[in-house]
Write an enzyme that holds these catalytic residues in place. Structure first.
Site, mmCIF file in Angstrom:
data_model
loop_
_atom_site.group_PDB
_atom_site.id
_atom_site.type_symbol
_atom_site.label_atom_id
_atom_site.label_comp_id
_atom_site.label_asym_id
_atom_site.label_seq_id
_atom_site.Cartn_x
_atom_site.Cartn_y
_atom_site.Cartn_z
ATOM 1 C CB SER A 75 12.625 -9.305 -2.760
ATOM 2 O OG SER A 75 12.587 -9.503 -0.599
HETATM 3 N N1 SAH Z 1 9.944 -12.449 2.429
HETATM 4 C C1 SAH Z 1 8.864 -11.277 1.900
HETATM 5 C C2 SAH Z 1 10.491 -9.796 1.599
HETATM 6 C C3 SAH Z 1 10.080 -8.596 2.553
HETATM 7 S S1 SAH Z 1 11.105 -7.596 3.493
HETATM 8 C C4 SAH Z 1 8.571 -11.103 0.509
HETATM 9 O O1 SAH Z 1 8.504 -12.015 0.034
HETATM 10 O O2 SAH Z 1 7.508 -10.225 -0.052
HETATM 11 C C5 SAH Z 1 11.471 -7.716 4.295
HETATM 12 C C6 SAH Z 1 10.456 -8.100 5.481
HETATM 13 O O3 SAH Z 1 11.339 -8.169 6.698
HETATM 14 C C7 SAH Z 1 9.692 -6.900 5.915
HETATM 15 O O4 SAH Z 1 8.615 -7.116 6.416
HETATM 16 C C8 SAH Z 1 10.253 -6.517 7.725
HETATM 17 O O5 SAH Z 1 9.132 -6.574 8.253
HETATM 18 C C9 SAH Z 1 10.553 -7.947 7.814
HETATM 19 N N2 SAH Z 1 11.304 -8.363 9.067
HETATM 20 C C10 SAH Z 1 12.627 -7.334 9.683
HETATM 21 N N3 SAH Z 1 13.344 -7.726 10.646
HETATM 22 C C11 SAH Z 1 12.216 -8.383 10.660
HETATM 23 C C12 SAH Z 1 12.297 -9.588 12.268
HETATM 24 N N4 SAH Z 1 13.728 -8.878 13.480
HETATM 25 N N5 SAH Z 1 12.191 -10.705 12.534
HETATM 26 C C13 SAH Z 1 11.168 -10.378 11.462
HETATM 27 N N6 SAH Z 1 10.619 -10.154 9.966
HETATM 28 C C14 SAH Z 1 11.841 -8.525 10.176
#
Ligand code: SAH
Length: 225
Positions: A75
């Site tokens: 993000s």
């Molecule tokens: N907080 C992260 C942002 C990653 S983007 C950071 O600091 O880098 C969002 C993430 O959510 C992705 O890695 C994606 O695989 C995950 N995601 C999407 N749906 C999900 C679910 N149902 N359960 C767990 N993770 C999920």
């Protein structure tokens, strides 16, 4: 405030990942309305360049989301700061994050001294994130699962942060929020989303407010190795 991590020489960085470059990002966030010094200090201290591929390290202190593989992104720092600032307002100690991704948001929360639990559906992303947590000496609990079911065995949580967007707030997560706690999540479709904050009062009644327009990758079902 204690910043709980062990900084290895590579975490200190040089040139485009130097302290000066990080300080510039912090000033930018301050100019864009981030006022909580604890959050600014965590952003200054956690080496974001270690949470992206080496080829992107020189862009790690720009205020932008960056690709982390598997169609996912780390993000934008402003969004991480805004969500963290909002979450701290209810003074949590035990926090659940859905969507570990690179691990950066979880690391920011751990640097603030919070007990962090994080869930990721893509196994490969989680393995890399765990390596980073170990490298920084951060004790973060994580599991490979569909975060839409939360982590009921470890709940309730004082705060929950969802870092992938769903059309509506997920009831199972609201249920795992302790009284007095707050849940922050992007809500909406692929083109337009709002950052929503839900508060649960001491009697268990919930209220909601919209914090800002945001863009997140979608919250998906099912596990990937
Ligand atoms: N907080 C992260 C942002 C990653 S983007 C950071 O600091 O880098 C969002 C993430 O959510 C992705 O890695 C994606 O695989 C995950 N995601 C999407 N749906 C999900 C679910 N149902 N359960 C767990 N993770 C999920």
């Amino acid at each position: 405030m204690s910043l709980r991590m062990r900084l290895q020489p590579e975490a200190i960085g040089s040139g485009l990942t130097s302290q000066r470059v990080r300080d510039r990002l912090v000033e930018r966030l301050r100019d864009h309305g981030i006022a909580d010094e604890r959050v600014l200090n965590a952003i200054r201290t956690v080496p974001r360049h270690l949470f992206v591929d080496e080829a992107l390290a020189m862009r790690a202190y720009e205020d932008t989301a960056l690709p982390i593989g598997h169609g996912q992104t780390i993000s934008q720092p402003w969004v991480v700061a805004r969500m963290t600032e909002s979450l701290l307002q209810t003074q949590p100690s035990k926090v659940l994050e859905i969507g570990t991704g690179s691990g950066y948001q979880a690391a920011i929360l751990a640097a603030l001294g919070l007990e962090v639990h994080t869930v990721e559906r893509i196994g490969e992303l989680l393995r890399v994130a765990r390596k980073r947590f170990r490298q920084l000496g951060m004790n973060i609990r994580s599991k490979h699962d569909d975060g839409r079911i939360g982590w009921p065995e470890n709940g309730p949580f004082d705060a929950i942060i969802v870092t992938a967007a769903a059309p509506a707030l997920v009831d199972a997560l609201t249920a795992q929020l302790a009284p007095g706690g707050s849940l922050i999540a992007p809500v909406g479709g692929s083109s337009s989303q709002s950052l929503v904050r839900l508060l649960k009062d001491a009697d268990g009644n919930v209220s909601q407010q919209v914090l800002a327009p945001v863009v997140f990758v979608p919250l998906l079902s099912g596990l990937i190795d």
